[in-house]
Design a protein around this motif. Structure first.
Motif, PDB file in Angstrom:
ATOM      1  N   ASN A 173      70.362 -46.466 -53.101  1.00 34.16           N
ATOM      2  CA  ASN A 173      71.580 -46.784 -52.210  1.00 34.16           C
ATOM      3  C   ASN A 173      71.917 -45.558 -51.701  1.00 34.16           C
ATOM      4  OD1 ASN A 173      71.635 -49.264 -52.816  1.00 34.16           O
ATOM      5  ND2 ASN A 173      72.800 -48.963 -54.968  1.00 34.16           N
ATOM      6  N   ILE A 174      71.105 -44.671 -51.134  1.00 34.79           N
ATOM      7  CA  ILE A 174      71.593 -43.543 -50.446  1.00 34.79           C
ATOM      8  C   ILE A 174      70.943 -43.709 -48.853  1.00 34.79           C
ATOM      9  CG2 ILE A 174      70.867 -40.989 -49.988  1.00 34.79           C
ATOM     10  CD1 ILE A 174      70.681 -40.951 -53.065  1.00 34.79           C
ATOM     11  N   PRO A 175      71.781 -43.631 -47.902  1.00 29.59           N
ATOM     12  CA  PRO A 175      71.271 -43.854 -46.503  1.00 29.59           C
ATOM     13  C   PRO A 175      70.182 -42.943 -46.110  1.00 29.59           C
ATOM     14  CG  PRO A 175      73.952 -43.896 -46.714  1.00 29.59           C
ATOM     15  CD  PRO A 175      73.256 -43.308 -48.108  1.00 29.59           C
ATOM     16  N   TRP A 176      69.162 -43.471 -45.170  1.00 31.53           N
ATOM     17  CA  TRP A 176      67.943 -42.731 -44.861  1.00 31.53           C
ATOM     18  C   TRP A 176      68.479 -41.643 -44.470  1.00 31.53           C
ATOM     19  CZ3 TRP A 176      63.055 -45.161 -45.085  1.00 31.53           C
ATOM     20  CH2 TRP A 176      62.135 -44.481 -44.380  1.00 31.53           C
ATOM     21  N   ASN A 177      69.344 -41.396 -43.586  1.00 35.34           N
ATOM     22  CA  ASN A 177      69.744 -40.066 -42.712  1.00 35.34           C
ATOM     23  C   ASN A 177      70.594 -39.102 -43.828  1.00 35.34           C
ATOM     24  OD1 ASN A 177      72.029 -41.520 -42.898  1.00 35.34           O
ATOM     25  ND2 ASN A 177      72.615 -40.929 -40.945  1.00 35.34           N
ATOM     26  N   GLU A 178      70.965 -39.428 -44.868  1.00 34.35           N
ATOM     27  CA  GLU A 178      71.387 -38.480 -45.752  1.00 34.35           C
ATOM     28  C   GLU A 178      70.542 -37.925 -46.988  1.00 34.35           C
ATOM     29  OE1 GLU A 178      74.783 -39.894 -47.555  1.00 34.35           O
ATOM     30  OE2 GLU A 178      75.790 -40.809 -45.622  1.00 34.35           O
ATOM     31  N   ILE A 179      69.211 -38.560 -47.047  1.00 36.19           N
ATOM     32  CA  ILE A 179      68.290 -38.093 -47.801  1.00 36.19           C
ATOM     33  C   ILE A 179      67.531 -36.726 -47.481  1.00 36.19           C
ATOM     34  CG2 ILE A 179      65.818 -38.438 -48.826  1.00 36.19           C
ATOM     35  CD1 ILE A 179      66.468 -41.612 -48.056  1.00 36.19           C
ATOM     36  N   HIS A 180      67.634 -35.832 -48.391  1.00 34.87           N
ATOM     37  CA  HIS A 180      66.764 -34.606 -48.209  1.00 34.87           C
ATOM     38  C   HIS A 180      65.842 -34.288 -49.473  1.00 34.87           C
ATOM     39  CE1 HIS A 180      65.911 -30.676 -46.384  1.00 34.87           C
ATOM     40  NE2 HIS A 180      65.913 -30.196 -47.579  1.00 34.87           N
ATOM     41  N   LEU A 181      64.486 -34.422 -48.946  1.00 28.98           N
ATOM     42  CA  LEU A 181      63.483 -34.087 -50.049  1.00 28.98           C
ATOM     43  C   LEU A 181      63.072 -32.579 -50.104  1.00 28.98           C
ATOM     44  CD1 LEU A 181      61.355 -37.312 -49.094  1.00 28.98           C
ATOM     45  CD2 LEU A 181      62.806 -36.940 -51.267  1.00 28.98           C
ATOM     46  N   GLU A 182      62.880 -32.182 -51.163  1.00 33.27           N
ATOM     47  CA  GLU A 182      62.196 -30.792 -51.254  1.00 33.27           C
ATOM     48  C   GLU A 182      61.113 -31.218 -52.467  1.00 33.27           C
ATOM     49  OE1 GLU A 182      65.691 -28.508 -52.349  1.00 33.27           O
ATOM     50  OE2 GLU A 182      65.678 -29.401 -54.452  1.00 33.27           O
ATOM     51  N   ARG A 183      60.564 -29.747 -52.487  1.00 33.35           N
ATOM     52  CA  ARG A 183      59.384 -29.853 -53.606  1.00 33.35           C
ATOM     53  C   ARG A 183      59.737 -28.640 -54.840  1.00 33.35           C
ATOM     54  NH1 ARG A 183      54.165 -31.505 -51.946  1.00 33.35           N
ATOM     55  NH2 ARG A 183      54.169 -32.358 -49.836  1.00 33.35           N
ATOM     56  N   THR A 184      59.130 -29.020 -55.988  1.00 32.36           N
ATOM     57  CA  THR A 184      59.220 -28.175 -57.067  1.00 32.36           C
ATOM     58  C   THR A 184      58.507 -27.342 -57.010  1.00 32.36           C
ATOM     59  OG1 THR A 184      57.664 -29.430 -58.315  1.00 32.36           O
ATOM     60  CG2 THR A 184      59.889 -30.475 -58.638  1.00 32.36           C
ATOM     61  N   PRO A 185      58.428 -26.093 -57.705  1.00 30.87           N
ATOM     62  CA  PRO A 185      57.589 -25.103 -57.654  1.00 30.87           C
ATOM     63  C   PRO A 185      56.122 -25.482 -57.841  1.00 30.87           C
ATOM     64  CG  PRO A 185      59.710 -24.340 -58.935  1.00 30.87           C
ATOM     65  CD  PRO A 185      59.673 -25.735 -58.783  1.00 30.87           C
ATOM     66  N   LYS A 186      55.953 -26.702 -58.259  1.00 33.28           N
ATOM     67  CA  LYS A 186      54.469 -26.962 -58.656  1.00 33.28           C
ATOM     68  C   LYS A 186      54.134 -27.910 -57.699  1.00 33.28           C
ATOM     69  CE  LYS A 186      53.896 -24.850 -62.476  1.00 33.28           C
ATOM     70  NZ  LYS A 186      52.672 -23.975 -62.851  1.00 33.28           N
ATOM     71  N   GLY A 187      55.133 -28.316 -56.565  1.00 27.14           N
ATOM     72  CA  GLY A 187      54.691 -29.142 -55.506  1.00 27.14           C
ATOM     73  C   GLY A 187      55.177 -30.577 -55.540  1.00 27.14           C
ATOM     74  N   PRO A 200      57.015 -33.743 -55.009  1.00 31.23           N
ATOM     75  CA  PRO A 200      58.296 -33.934 -54.119  1.00 31.23           C
ATOM     76  C   PRO A 200      59.592 -34.643 -54.862  1.00 31.23           C
ATOM     77  CG  PRO A 200      56.740 -35.513 -53.781  1.00 31.23           C
ATOM     78  CD  PRO A 200      56.030 -34.531 -54.800  1.00 31.23           C
ATOM     79  N   VAL A 201      60.881 -34.066 -54.834  1.00 33.51           N
ATOM     80  CA  VAL A 201      62.135 -34.685 -55.506  1.00 33.51           C
ATOM     81  C   VAL A 201      63.176 -34.688 -54.735  1.00 33.51           C
ATOM     82  CG1 VAL A 201      61.330 -33.723 -57.865  1.00 33.51           C
ATOM     83  CG2 VAL A 201      62.635 -32.330 -56.063  1.00 33.51           C
TER      84      VAL A 201
END
Length: 275
Positions: free
Chosen positions: A63-77, A79-80
């Motif tokens: 339930n997080i709006p699409w335009n509020e999502i920010h994905l990043e990567r852990t040091p091992k690559g 996606p989170v």
């Protein structure tokens, strides 16, 4: 909250101009740029579909709006979801994706570690099966090699090899350790040796450093190449991927022109090995 198992068949997706431009607008700019750097169209499509699957999951299940999502990567690559958003989440899913062959797949679990791996059973492209097994010997225990080699024909041995490989990959992806993990530390014991198409198994056991680990469940399934619906997975189409999407950037027609110039895949298959 429920488990999520989604699949998207990239092998049969030939994106139109409007589809590709919409997809590019619906991912973060740095993701778009990274996807555009792939040499082959097949890899670009897989990466794009993977990002859209993750964003669909976060929007529709968390339930997080699409335009509020920010994905990043852990040091091992891995996606989170970026941490600044986490405190607003009432329903948290752990997720993982994999792509190989025709499919991109996503598995997600509420409150549990999860890893997923998909492989297409194929003969090594640049070596014989015997030589391929020699190269990969260090990645499996003596027990696992005994099971692989006793599977029967060369094709059956390859099927058993890839079954063990996906089990190992899904485990290390779940724990998030990356390529530095010694795969001989983990050993799989298969209660059911024969996997039938569209059948799901959950009876495989894991030994870690020689000790059985009972807190892990391994869901295994196999599908025929022509089957558009992998067992246990819901197959989505492109419209499904973007049904909840909100464009994040302006349309970039040059991005489509660049994509059109890519060859679909390498002219000769190469086998990538883990070392």
């Amino acid at each position: 909250m429920e488990s999520v198992r989604w699949a998207f068949r990239c092998g049969s997706w030939s994106p139109s101009c409007s589809e590709w431009l919409l997809a590019a607008r619906c991912v973060q700019r740095e993701e778009k740029d990274r996807i555009g750097q792939f040499v082959f169209a097949k890899d670009s499509k897989s990466a794009m579909a993977g990002r859209l699957l993750i964003r669909k999951l976060i929007t529709e299940k968390m339930n997080i709006p699409w335009n509020e999502i920010h994905l990043e990567r852990t040091p091992k690559g891995k996606p989170v979801l970026a941490k600044p958003v986490l405190h607003n989440i009432s329903q948290k899913y752990n997720f993982n994706i994999s792509h190989q062959g025709d499919y991109v797949v996503l598995a997600a679990e509420p409150g549990l570690q999860v890893g997923v791996d998909v492989m297409k059973t194929s003969r090594p492209g640049s070596s014989t099966t015997v030589d391929f097994f020699k190269i990969m010997k260090r990645q499996f225990t003596d027990h696992e090699w005994k099971v692989i080699k006793s599977a029967g024909s060369e094709l059956k041995q390859l099927e058993m090899f890839y079954r063990h490989w996906t089990l190992k990959e899904s485990f290390i992806k779940a724990i998030g350790t990356g390529v530095g993990f010694n795969l001989q530390r983990i050993e799989f014991h298969l209660s059911t040796k024969q996997m039938n198409v569209e059948e799901e198994k959950k009876d495989t056991k894991l030994l870690l450093d020689g000790e059985q680990e009972d807190n892990w469940v391994f869901e295994e399934s196999c599908s025929a190449f022509s089957d558009p619906n992998p067992a246990r997975f819901i197959t989505l189409n492109f419209n499904d991927l973007v049904t909840s999407a909100i464009p994040l950037t302006e349309e970039d027609y040059e991005y489509w022109e660049h994509f059109q110039k890519k060859a679909e895949s390498p002219s000769r298959q190469h086998t990538l090995v883990r070392d």
